[in-house]
Design a protein around this motif. Structure first.
Motif, mmCIF file in Angstrom:
data_model
loop_
_atom_site.group_PDB
_atom_site.id
_atom_site.type_symbol
_atom_site.label_atom_id
_atom_site.label_comp_id
_atom_site.label_asym_id
_atom_site.label_seq_id
_atom_site.Cartn_x
_atom_site.Cartn_y
_atom_site.Cartn_z
ATOM 1 N N VAL A 29 1.010 -1.164 -0.141
ATOM 2 C CA VAL A 29 -0.029 0.489 0.122
ATOM 3 C C VAL A 29 1.002 1.160 -0.233
ATOM 4 O O VAL A 29 0.469 2.397 -0.808
ATOM 5 C CB VAL A 29 -0.459 0.012 1.061
ATOM 6 C CG1 VAL A 29 -1.594 1.365 1.200
ATOM 7 C CG2 VAL A 29 -2.112 -1.450 1.056
ATOM 8 N N LEU A 30 2.151 1.217 0.896
ATOM 9 C CA LEU A 30 2.610 2.323 0.971
ATOM 10 C C LEU A 30 3.256 2.328 -0.033
ATOM 11 O O LEU A 30 3.832 3.515 -0.916
ATOM 12 C CB LEU A 30 3.783 2.687 2.610
ATOM 13 C CG LEU A 30 3.250 2.148 3.361
ATOM 14 C CD1 LEU A 30 3.884 2.188 4.483
ATOM 15 C CD2 LEU A 30 2.411 3.583 3.359
ATOM 16 N N SER A 31 3.850 1.371 -0.852
ATOM 17 C CA SER A 31 4.528 1.734 -2.396
ATOM 18 C C SER A 31 4.183 2.668 -2.719
ATOM 19 O O SER A 31 5.043 3.304 -4.176
ATOM 20 C CB SER A 31 5.266 0.020 -2.802
ATOM 21 O OG SER A 31 4.488 -0.714 -2.741
ATOM 22 N N THR A 32 2.801 2.743 -2.872
ATOM 23 C CA THR A 32 2.012 3.132 -4.431
ATOM 24 C C THR A 32 2.829 4.612 -4.531
ATOM 25 O O THR A 32 2.438 5.583 -5.041
ATOM 26 C CB THR A 32 0.710 2.723 -3.885
ATOM 27 O OG1 THR A 32 -0.083 3.503 -3.140
ATOM 28 C CG2 THR A 32 0.479 1.873 -4.156
ATOM 29 N N GLY A 33 2.480 5.538 -2.446
ATOM 30 C CA GLY A 33 3.107 6.785 -2.830
ATOM 31 C C GLY A 33 1.325 7.425 -2.453
ATOM 32 O O GLY A 33 1.224 9.033 -2.537
ATOM 33 N N LEU A 34 0.292 7.078 -2.584
ATOM 34 C CA LEU A 34 -0.638 7.400 -3.076
ATOM 35 C C LEU A 34 -1.806 7.787 -1.273
ATOM 36 O O LEU A 34 -2.393 8.418 -1.344
ATOM 37 C CB LEU A 34 -2.095 6.337 -3.878
ATOM 38 C CG LEU A 34 -1.729 6.376 -5.090
ATOM 39 C CD1 LEU A 34 -2.638 5.172 -5.656
ATOM 40 C CD2 LEU A 34 -1.881 7.473 -6.027
ATOM 41 N N GLU A 76 -4.832 5.699 -10.817
ATOM 42 C CA GLU A 76 -4.188 5.355 -9.290
ATOM 43 C C GLU A 76 -5.048 4.193 -8.464
ATOM 44 O O GLU A 76 -4.618 3.319 -8.064
ATOM 45 C CB GLU A 76 -4.459 6.859 -8.684
ATOM 46 C CG GLU A 76 -3.477 7.706 -9.542
ATOM 47 C CD GLU A 76 -4.289 8.860 -8.413
ATOM 48 O OE1 GLU A 76 -3.178 10.213 -8.272
ATOM 49 O OE2 GLU A 76 -5.150 9.344 -8.521
ATOM 50 N N LYS A 77 -6.215 4.035 -8.643
ATOM 51 C CA LYS A 77 -7.003 3.123 -8.076
ATOM 52 C C LYS A 77 -6.066 1.869 -8.564
ATOM 53 O O LYS A 77 -6.209 0.821 -7.428
ATOM 54 C CB LYS A 77 -8.191 3.143 -7.983
ATOM 55 C CG LYS A 77 -8.990 4.563 -7.156
ATOM 56 C CD LYS A 77 -10.450 4.593 -7.352
ATOM 57 C CE LYS A 77 -10.633 5.232 -8.288
ATOM 58 N NZ LYS A 77 -12.108 5.348 -8.341
ATOM 59 N N LYS A 78 -6.511 1.530 -9.975
ATOM 60 C CA LYS A 78 -6.061 0.302 -10.209
ATOM 61 C C LYS A 78 -4.574 0.040 -10.031
ATOM 62 O O LYS A 78 -3.719 -0.989 -9.981
ATOM 63 C CB LYS A 78 -6.268 0.161 -12.326
ATOM 64 C CG LYS A 78 -5.432 -1.051 -12.504
ATOM 65 C CD LYS A 78 -5.553 -0.966 -14.105
ATOM 66 C CE LYS A 78 -6.006 -2.261 -14.322
ATOM 67 N NZ LYS A 78 -5.939 -2.696 -15.636
ATOM 68 N N ARG A 79 -3.294 1.031 -9.971
ATOM 69 C CA ARG A 79 -2.338 0.835 -10.132
ATOM 70 C C ARG A 79 -2.211 0.494 -8.324
ATOM 71 O O ARG A 79 -1.691 -0.260 -7.730
ATOM 72 C CB ARG A 79 -1.374 2.023 -9.483
ATOM 73 C CG ARG A 79 0.399 1.704 -9.238
ATOM 74 C CD ARG A 79 0.793 3.185 -10.046
ATOM 75 N NE ARG A 79 0.388 4.612 -9.576
ATOM 76 C CZ ARG A 79 0.959 5.038 -8.796
ATOM 77 N NH1 ARG A 79 1.533 5.124 -7.644
ATOM 78 N NH2 ARG A 79 0.021 6.674 -8.524
ATOM 79 N N ALA A 80 -2.692 1.136 -7.038
ATOM 80 C CA ALA A 80 -3.405 0.200 -5.961
ATOM 81 C C ALA A 80 -3.312 -1.290 -5.770
ATOM 82 O O ALA A 80 -2.423 -1.517 -5.375
ATOM 83 C CB ALA A 80 -4.271 1.544 -4.402
ATOM 84 N N GLY A 81 -3.989 -1.483 -6.922
ATOM 85 C CA GLY A 81 -5.149 -2.897 -6.845
ATOM 86 C C GLY A 81 -3.723 -3.817 -7.024
ATOM 87 O O GLY A 81 -3.778 -4.866 -6.632
ATOM 88 N N GLU A 82 -3.035 -3.272 -7.982
ATOM 89 C CA GLU A 82 -1.559 -3.939 -8.526
ATOM 90 C C GLU A 82 -1.584 -4.617 -7.855
ATOM 91 O O GLU A 82 -0.228 -5.496 -7.504
ATOM 92 C CB GLU A 82 -1.453 -3.523 -10.190
ATOM 93 C CG GLU A 82 -2.670 -3.576 -10.682
ATOM 94 C CD GLU A 82 -2.030 -2.886 -12.255
ATOM 95 O OE1 GLU A 82 -1.112 -2.652 -12.455
ATOM 96 O OE2 GLU A 82 -3.178 -3.300 -13.487
ATOM 97 N N ALA A 83 -0.579 -2.940 -7.121
ATOM 98 C CA ALA A 83 0.630 -3.590 -5.924
ATOM 99 C C ALA A 83 0.072 -4.459 -4.785
ATOM 100 O O ALA A 83 0.719 -5.640 -4.625
ATOM 101 C CB ALA A 83 1.050 -1.804 -5.867
ATOM 102 N N ILE A 84 -1.453 -3.733 -4.672
ATOM 103 C CA ILE A 84 -1.345 -4.454 -3.260
ATOM 104 C C ILE A 84 -1.911 -6.340 -3.763
ATOM 105 O O ILE A 84 -1.111 -7.314 -2.793
ATOM 106 C CB ILE A 84 -3.104 -3.984 -2.713
ATOM 107 C CG1 ILE A 84 -2.997 -3.149 -2.199
ATOM 108 C CG2 ILE A 84 -3.766 -5.206 -1.757
ATOM 109 C CD1 ILE A 84 -4.072 -2.601 -2.027
ATOM 110 N N PHE A 85 -2.414 -6.491 -5.123
ATOM 111 C CA PHE A 85 -2.532 -8.141 -5.363
ATOM 112 C C PHE A 85 -1.040 -8.511 -5.785
ATOM 113 O O PHE A 85 -1.094 -10.072 -4.600
ATOM 114 C CB PHE A 85 -3.231 -8.372 -6.638
ATOM 115 C CG PHE A 85 -4.261 -9.648 -6.741
ATOM 116 C CD1 PHE A 85 -5.243 -10.016 -6.131
ATOM 117 C CD2 PHE A 85 -3.756 -10.261 -7.472
ATOM 118 C CE1 PHE A 85 -6.299 -11.027 -6.096
ATOM 119 C CE2 PHE A 85 -4.174 -11.674 -7.898
ATOM 120 C CZ PHE A 85 -5.436 -11.654 -6.780
ATOM 121 N N ALA A 86 -0.458 -8.087 -5.667
ATOM 122 C CA ALA A 86 1.347 -8.547 -5.996
ATOM 123 C C ALA A 86 1.653 -8.883 -4.825
ATOM 124 O O ALA A 86 2.098 -9.628 -4.998
ATOM 125 C CB ALA A 86 2.085 -7.869 -6.525
ATOM 126 N N ALA A 87 1.801 -7.989 -3.937
ATOM 127 C CA ALA A 87 1.714 -8.231 -2.444
ATOM 128 C C ALA A 87 1.519 -9.656 -1.822
ATOM 129 O O ALA A 87 2.381 -10.894 -1.487
ATOM 130 C CB ALA A 87 2.119 -7.142 -1.783
#
Length: 128
Positions: A29-34, A76-87
């Protein structure tokens, strides 16, 4: 906000490190910078009772519910979702080696007129 709730089937005890999953999700979550660090919450809820697919006892699940405030673009929401799903996928990778595991994620925006918050963590972290 944001709050990430991890619901998981109780039969993952001993098969997945849920604490490590939560820490990895927080990092994702934090890696997104959002999102502001003082607002992020990751919590896990162990589900004792569940019925999955064909009800084989080894069937297991992790369901991620990510609640966020308004104001982010679809990208931005898609980027956050992708980062969370990858983690989550990385932390739970061994479970995908079996045909008995399901992982899901949904992002929900919270209506600001219907959300109340009081946070003493923000002032401390903003003062750094």
């Amino acid at each position: 906000m944001p709050h990430l709730t991890v619901e998981y089937s109780a039969n993952l005890d001993g098969r997945a490190d849920i604490g490590a999953l939560c820490r990895g999700l927080l990092k994702g979550v934090l890696s997104t910078g959002l999102f502001e660090i003082g607002a992020v919450r990751v919590r896990a809820v162990r589900c004792e009772d569940y019925a999955i697919a064909d009800q084989l006892p080894e069937n297991a699940f992790v369901d991620l519910n990510f609640r966020i405030g308004t104001g982010r673009s679809p990208e931005e929401k898609k980027r956050a979702g992708e980062a969370i799903f990858a983690a989550a996928s990385e932390a739970l990778a061994p479970l995908f080696e079996t045909p008995h595991f399901a992982l899901s994620l949904e992002i929900r925006e919270i209506d600001p007129d219907l959300s109340w918050k009081r946070n003493a963590i923000h002032p401390r972290l903003r003062g750094r």
